[in-house]
Design a protein around this motif. Structure first.
Motif, PDB file in Angstrom:
ATOM      1  N   ARG A  60      88.119  36.578  64.118  1.00 54.07           N
ATOM      2  CA  ARG A  60      87.387  36.198  62.917  1.00 54.07           C
ATOM      3  C   ARG A  60      86.339  37.228  62.521  1.00 54.07           C
ATOM      4  NH1 ARG A  60      82.302  33.942  63.439  1.00 54.07           N
ATOM      5  NH2 ARG A  60      81.520  33.716  65.568  1.00 54.07           N
ATOM      6  N   PHE A  61      85.947  37.173  61.259  1.00 54.63           N
ATOM      7  CA  PHE A  61      84.834  37.967  60.735  1.00 54.63           C
ATOM      8  C   PHE A  61      83.537  37.347  61.267  1.00 54.63           C
ATOM      9  CE2 PHE A  61      81.593  38.642  57.457  1.00 54.63           C
ATOM     10  CZ  PHE A  61      81.672  40.020  57.256  1.00 54.63           C
ATOM     11  N   GLU A  62      82.731  38.120  61.964  1.00 55.37           N
ATOM     12  CA  GLU A  62      81.602  37.553  62.694  1.00 55.37           C
ATOM     13  C   GLU A  62      80.248  37.806  62.052  1.00 55.37           C
ATOM     14  OE1 GLU A  62      81.870  38.919  66.718  1.00 55.37           O
ATOM     15  OE2 GLU A  62      83.562  37.602  67.182  1.00 55.37           O
ATOM     16  N   LYS A  63      80.206  38.497  60.925  1.00 49.95           N
ATOM     17  CA  LYS A  63      78.934  38.738  60.247  1.00 49.95           C
ATOM     18  C   LYS A  63      78.557  37.517  59.400  1.00 49.95           C
ATOM     19  CE  LYS A  63      78.668  42.897  61.882  1.00 49.95           C
ATOM     20  NZ  LYS A  63      77.665  43.243  62.919  1.00 49.95           N
ATOM     21  N   PRO A  64      77.291  37.409  58.972  1.00 52.24           N
ATOM     22  CA  PRO A  64      76.874  36.265  58.157  1.00 52.24           C
ATOM     23  C   PRO A  64      77.663  36.158  56.845  1.00 52.24           C
ATOM     24  CG  PRO A  64      74.966  37.450  58.992  1.00 52.24           C
ATOM     25  CD  PRO A  64      76.157  38.301  59.304  1.00 52.24           C
ATOM     26  N   VAL A  65      78.002  34.929  56.490  1.00 49.63           N
ATOM     27  CA  VAL A  65      78.757  34.669  55.258  1.00 49.63           C
ATOM     28  C   VAL A  65      77.906  33.818  54.320  1.00 49.63           C
ATOM     29  CG1 VAL A  65      80.833  33.609  54.271  1.00 49.63           C
ATOM     30  CG2 VAL A  65      80.959  34.799  56.481  1.00 49.63           C
ATOM     31  N   TYR A  66      77.932  34.167  53.047  1.00 50.38           N
ATOM     32  CA  TYR A  66      77.215  33.434  52.006  1.00 50.38           C
ATOM     33  C   TYR A  66      78.218  33.059  50.926  1.00 50.38           C
ATOM     34  CZ  TYR A  66      73.122  35.500  54.268  1.00 50.38           C
ATOM     35  OH  TYR A  66      72.177  35.883  55.184  1.00 50.38           O
ATOM     36  N   ILE A  67      78.051  31.869  50.348  1.00 53.36           N
ATOM     37  CA  ILE A  67      78.934  31.410  49.272  1.00 53.36           C
ATOM     38  C   ILE A  67      78.086  31.079  48.059  1.00 53.36           C
ATOM     39  CG2 ILE A  67      80.536  29.609  48.525  1.00 53.36           C
ATOM     40  CD1 ILE A  67      81.573  29.427  51.359  1.00 53.36           C
ATOM     41  N   LEU A  68      78.454  31.658  46.913  1.00 54.04           N
ATOM     42  CA  LEU A  68      77.703  31.502  45.666  1.00 54.04           C
ATOM     43  C   LEU A  68      78.437  30.523  44.751  1.00 54.04           C
ATOM     44  CD1 LEU A  68      75.251  32.563  44.020  1.00 54.04           C
ATOM     45  CD2 LEU A  68      76.729  34.416  43.202  1.00 54.04           C
ATOM     46  N   VAL A  69      77.735  29.461  44.338  1.00 51.14           N
ATOM     47  CA  VAL A  69      78.331  28.434  43.474  1.00 51.14           C
ATOM     48  C   VAL A  69      77.453  28.224  42.243  1.00 51.14           C
ATOM     49  CG1 VAL A  69      79.478  27.215  45.363  1.00 51.14           C
ATOM     50  CG2 VAL A  69      77.152  26.557  44.708  1.00 51.14           C
TER      51      VAL A  69
ATOM     52  N   SER B 134      86.173  44.957  57.348  1.00 48.57           N
ATOM     53  CA  SER B 134      86.137  45.406  58.738  1.00 48.57           C
ATOM     54  C   SER B 134      86.025  46.925  58.825  1.00 48.57           C
ATOM     55  CB  SER B 134      87.394  44.932  59.472  1.00 48.57           C
ATOM     56  OG  SER B 134      87.441  45.439  60.784  1.00 48.57           O
ATOM     57  N   VAL B 135      86.857  47.625  58.054  1.00 46.61           N
ATOM     58  CA  VAL B 135      86.857  49.092  58.075  1.00 46.61           C
ATOM     59  C   VAL B 135      85.509  49.640  57.626  1.00 46.61           C
ATOM     60  CG1 VAL B 135      87.849  51.135  56.972  1.00 46.61           C
ATOM     61  CG2 VAL B 135      89.353  49.303  57.795  1.00 46.61           C
ATOM     62  N   GLN B 136      84.925  49.006  56.606  1.00 47.40           N
ATOM     63  CA  GLN B 136      83.663  49.512  56.072  1.00 47.40           C
ATOM     64  C   GLN B 136      82.437  48.948  56.802  1.00 47.40           C
ATOM     65  OE1 GLN B 136      83.144  50.174  51.957  1.00 47.40           O
ATOM     66  NE2 GLN B 136      85.328  50.138  51.464  1.00 47.40           N
ATOM     67  N   LYS B 137      82.681  48.148  57.832  1.00 45.29           N
ATOM     68  CA  LYS B 137      81.607  47.651  58.704  1.00 45.29           C
ATOM     69  C   LYS B 137      80.455  47.019  57.908  1.00 45.29           C
ATOM     70  CE  LYS B 137      82.415  50.763  62.604  1.00 45.29           C
ATOM     71  NZ  LYS B 137      83.801  51.141  62.226  1.00 45.29           N
ATOM     72  N   VAL B 138      80.810  46.090  57.028  1.00 45.93           N
ATOM     73  CA  VAL B 138      79.787  45.418  56.229  1.00 45.93           C
ATOM     74  C   VAL B 138      78.886  44.580  57.135  1.00 45.93           C
ATOM     75  CG1 VAL B 138      81.269  45.388  54.196  1.00 45.93           C
ATOM     76  CG2 VAL B 138      81.238  43.409  55.727  1.00 45.93           C
ATOM     77  N   LYS B 139      77.661  44.374  56.698  1.00 49.80           N
ATOM     78  CA  LYS B 139      76.695  43.597  57.475  1.00 49.80           C
ATOM     79  C   LYS B 139      76.684  42.116  57.101  1.00 49.80           C
ATOM     80  CE  LYS B 139      73.419  47.358  58.401  1.00 49.80           C
ATOM     81  NZ  LYS B 139      71.994  47.780  58.271  1.00 49.80           N
ATOM     82  N   ALA B 140      77.276  41.794  55.970  1.00 43.38           N
ATOM     83  CA  ALA B 140      77.346  40.402  55.508  1.00 43.38           C
ATOM     84  C   ALA B 140      78.430  40.296  54.445  1.00 43.38           C
ATOM     85  CB  ALA B 140      76.005  39.942  54.953  1.00 43.38           C
ATOM     86  N   LEU B 141      78.812  39.060  54.135  1.00 42.60           N
ATOM     87  CA  LEU B 141      79.848  38.810  53.139  1.00 42.60           C
ATOM     88  C   LEU B 141      79.351  37.774  52.133  1.00 42.60           C
ATOM     89  CD1 LEU B 141      82.728  38.836  51.949  1.00 42.60           C
ATOM     90  CD2 LEU B 141      83.389  37.202  53.740  1.00 42.60           C
ATOM     91  N   LEU B 142      79.548  38.050  50.852  1.00 41.88           N
ATOM     92  CA  LEU B 142      79.230  37.108  49.783  1.00 41.88           C
ATOM     93  C   LEU B 142      80.525  36.703  49.094  1.00 41.88           C
ATOM     94  CD1 LEU B 142      77.271  35.571  47.943  1.00 41.88           C
ATOM     95  CD2 LEU B 142      77.069  37.645  46.554  1.00 41.88           C
ATOM     96  N   ILE B 143      80.842  35.399  49.129  1.00 44.08           N
ATOM     97  CA  ILE B 143      82.024  34.859  48.457  1.00 44.08           C
ATOM     98  C   ILE B 143      81.559  34.172  47.187  1.00 44.08           C
ATOM     99  CG2 ILE B 143      83.962  33.258  48.627  1.00 44.08           C
ATOM    100  CD1 ILE B 143      83.866  33.632  51.669  1.00 44.08           C
ATOM    101  N   ASP B 144      82.050  34.619  46.054  1.00 42.75           N
ATOM    102  CA  ASP B 144      81.604  34.145  44.742  1.00 42.75           C
ATOM    103  C   ASP B 144      82.573  33.098  44.198  1.00 42.75           C
ATOM    104  OD1 ASP B 144      80.590  33.802  42.214  1.00 42.75           O
ATOM    105  OD2 ASP B 144      80.526  35.938  41.702  1.00 42.75           O
ATOM    106  N   LEU B 145      82.114  31.834  44.169  1.00 45.74           N
ATOM    107  CA  LEU B 145      82.929  30.724  43.648  1.00 45.74           C
ATOM    108  C   LEU B 145      82.391  30.203  42.318  1.00 45.74           C
ATOM    109  CD1 LEU B 145      83.689  28.644  46.883  1.00 45.74           C
ATOM    110  CD2 LEU B 145      85.021  30.495  45.860  1.00 45.74           C
ATOM    111  N   ARG B 146      81.561  30.981  41.654  1.00 50.75           N
ATOM    112  CA  ARG B 146      81.047  30.553  40.346  1.00 50.75           C
ATOM    113  C   ARG B 146      82.186  30.470  39.335  1.00 50.75           C
ATOM    114  NH1 ARG B 146      76.850  34.928  38.783  1.00 50.75           N
ATOM    115  NH2 ARG B 146      78.440  36.197  39.823  1.00 50.75           N
ATOM    116  N   ASN B 147      82.139  29.440  38.514  1.00 54.46           N
ATOM    117  CA  ASN B 147      83.163  29.214  37.478  1.00 54.46           C
ATOM    118  C   ASN B 147      84.567  29.127  38.071  1.00 54.46           C
ATOM    119  OD1 ASN B 147      80.933  29.576  35.827  1.00 54.46           O
ATOM    120  ND2 ASN B 147      82.003  30.847  34.349  1.00 54.46           N
TER     121      ASN B 147
END
Length: 487
Positions: A379-388, A285-298
């Motif tokens: 809630r966090f309102e920017k696009p969210v991506y999940i990596l598997v 939020s503080v850094q005003k990111v444009k999107a979020l990537l959540i890494d669930l690999r391994n």
């Protein structure tokens, strides 16, 4: 050293991090005491009888006729006394016949640990299995003419297709792809269970320069660790919890969905995990990111009490991790649940189970209504991506399926080996004579979109994982590029 954490998993016996369960079942202690033929047969009959009674659907993937035939075949093989470890392996070859991952008896992995720590030697190649073919990904032998990416065609003149079929009995898995993924984590150990101690293996290798037979000496534990520590440049994805921001994209690697704090007394205490998640989203939020990537690999998974808290940070509606959760009543399930309550391991779930089966008979099936998790008003309102990837397991797969089905996130990476709709909610009972713990699924859990067909989570954006992964992490770099394109 991308396989260092995999060795840790094998030494833990795989049960905690691959299939989180509320039981304390474990058969990892080496035991050379002998069990009489009569006691083995009695317990074997009890094993089959109780599995039929307690399992949600033992015959989901095998017919009763097939199971009866397999039971008779194995029973006739019991013709003398055996050690407890030998009995444990035999009984697992019966449980694994169900082709259901949560129908299992833990192999006596402590035997292998003791063997290795006593300078016992093991197969020196780490492998990956793609479409039934076995490839070398790391070579810790002295053979310089074996390269990463070479195919192992045969071992001791046995073709790999045949060997993979033989090793299948040690692993409980719903599908071949799931089996291949598990085998990658413990290939040297499974060879030891199958062949015993070996000084060398004859390996038939197929590479760029054709096919050749090579004699490979097995490797001691200390030598293996030393060589792994010298290896440079390979990607290591472990249990770390990481938060960074790069190219205006927030990166979150939440780690396992259980307590990984050093010297943690309660593996299900999510206090520090929630604090980590809070801090991570504050940073984004503080850094005003444009999107979020959540890494669930391994990611080995864990429990939804951890993952749901993370999802609440970006969910735009109330949610639950399954559309349908049906539970079969059995004395084995009731005993396990009552024991949790008696030991003061009281959770809302255990109490709700107790209320649900009150007045029901064995064999009855009830709908276990899951409570909705409330979406956050901030809630966090920017696009969210999940990596598997293929080694995203258990609750990591449930998390990805939930996010995909509710349209909370875009899924990236490779298809998971573990399943989104599954037979789960594992319990365990102990056999009367040997006290071997037998795990079974009491429930059929349907993913949020209602799809009953069992398969892994298929990403919305496919990013193939290379055979050998290097520290530059090409998969992550590709994912970041794909996200940037969508700004």
């Amino acid at each position: 050293m991308q396989y260092k954490w995999l060795i840790k998993i094998v030494l833990l016996g795989l049960i905690l991090v691959l299939f989180v369960t509320s039981t304390k079942a474990s058969n990892t202690e080496a035991n050379t005491q002998y069990i009489s033929k009569e006691e083995i047969i009695n317990d074997f009959e009890e094993l089959y009888q109780r599995l039929q009674k307690a399992h949600y659907d033992l015959y989901a993937h095998r017919s009763k006729e097939e199971f009866d035939e397999h039971f008779i075949k194995l029973k006739h093989s019991i013709n003398a006394q055996m050690t407890l470890s030998e009995v444990t392996v035999l009984f697992q070859t019966f449980a694994s016949f169900a082709n259901i991952a949560h129908t299992k008896i833990d192999l006596p992995t402590q035997d292998y640990v003791n063997y290795r720590q006593s300078d016992g030697k093991a197969f020196p190649l780490f492998v990956k299995v793609i479409d039934g073919k076995v490839y070398v990904v790391e070579n810790y032998s002295d053979a310089k003419d074996i390269s990463a990416g070479d195919q192992i065609v045969a071992l001791n003149k046995q073709c790999m297709r045949s060997l993979l079929k033989d090793l299948r009995k040690y692993i409980s898995a719903d599908t071949d792809t799931m089996y291949f993924g598990f085998l990658e984590l413990q290939f040297p150990m499974l060879l030891w269970f199958e062949h015993g101690a070996q000084e060398q293996y004859e390996v038939t290798i197929k590479g760029e320069n054709g096919q050749k037979d090579i004699m490979l000496a097995t490797i001691g534990y200390d030598d293996l660790i030393h060589k792994m520590e010298q290896r440079k440049g390979l990607l290591e994805l472990g249990f770390e919890r990481v938060t960074t921001v790069t190219k205006q994209i927030g990166y979150l690697r939440p780690g396992p969905f259980f307590n990984t704090d050093q010297n943690a007394e309660d593996v299900w205490d999510h206090t520090s995990f929630k604090s980590f998640i809070d801090d991570a989203f504050e940073t984004f939020s503080v850094q005003k990111v444009k999107a979020l990537l959540i890494d669930l690999r391994n990611n080995p998974g864990g429990t939804n009490s951890f993952s749901d808290y993370m999802i609440q940070k970006f969910a735009n509606k109330d949610f639950k991790f399954a559309s349908d959760f049906k539970v079969k009543v059995s004395s084995e399930f009731i005993a396990a649940n009552e024991n949790r309550l008696k030991e003061s391991v009281v959770t809302e779930t255990s109490e709700r189970y107790q209320a649900s089966y009150a007045g029901l008979a064995e064999g009855d099936i009830f709908d276990f209504n899951l409570a909705l998790n409330k979406a956050s008003s901030e809630r966090f309102e920017k696009p969210v991506y999940i990596l598997v990837n293929r080694h995203s397991y258990s609750n990591a797969v449930t998390t990805a399926a939930l996010a995909q089905d509710y349209d909370f996130a875009t899924i990236m990476g490779e298809k998971t080996n573990d399943l989104a709709t599954t037979y789960g909610a594992m319990e365990a009972f102990k056999l009367s004579k040997t006290k071997i713990a037998v795990s079974f699924p009491k429930a059929h859990i349907i993913r949020p979109n209602g799809e009953k067909k069992a398969h892994g989570v298929t990403p919305d954006i496919i990013i193939e994982t290379p055979l050998v992964e290097y520290v530059e992490d090409s998969v992550l770099q590709r994912a970041l590029l794909e996200i940037e394109k969508r700004f």
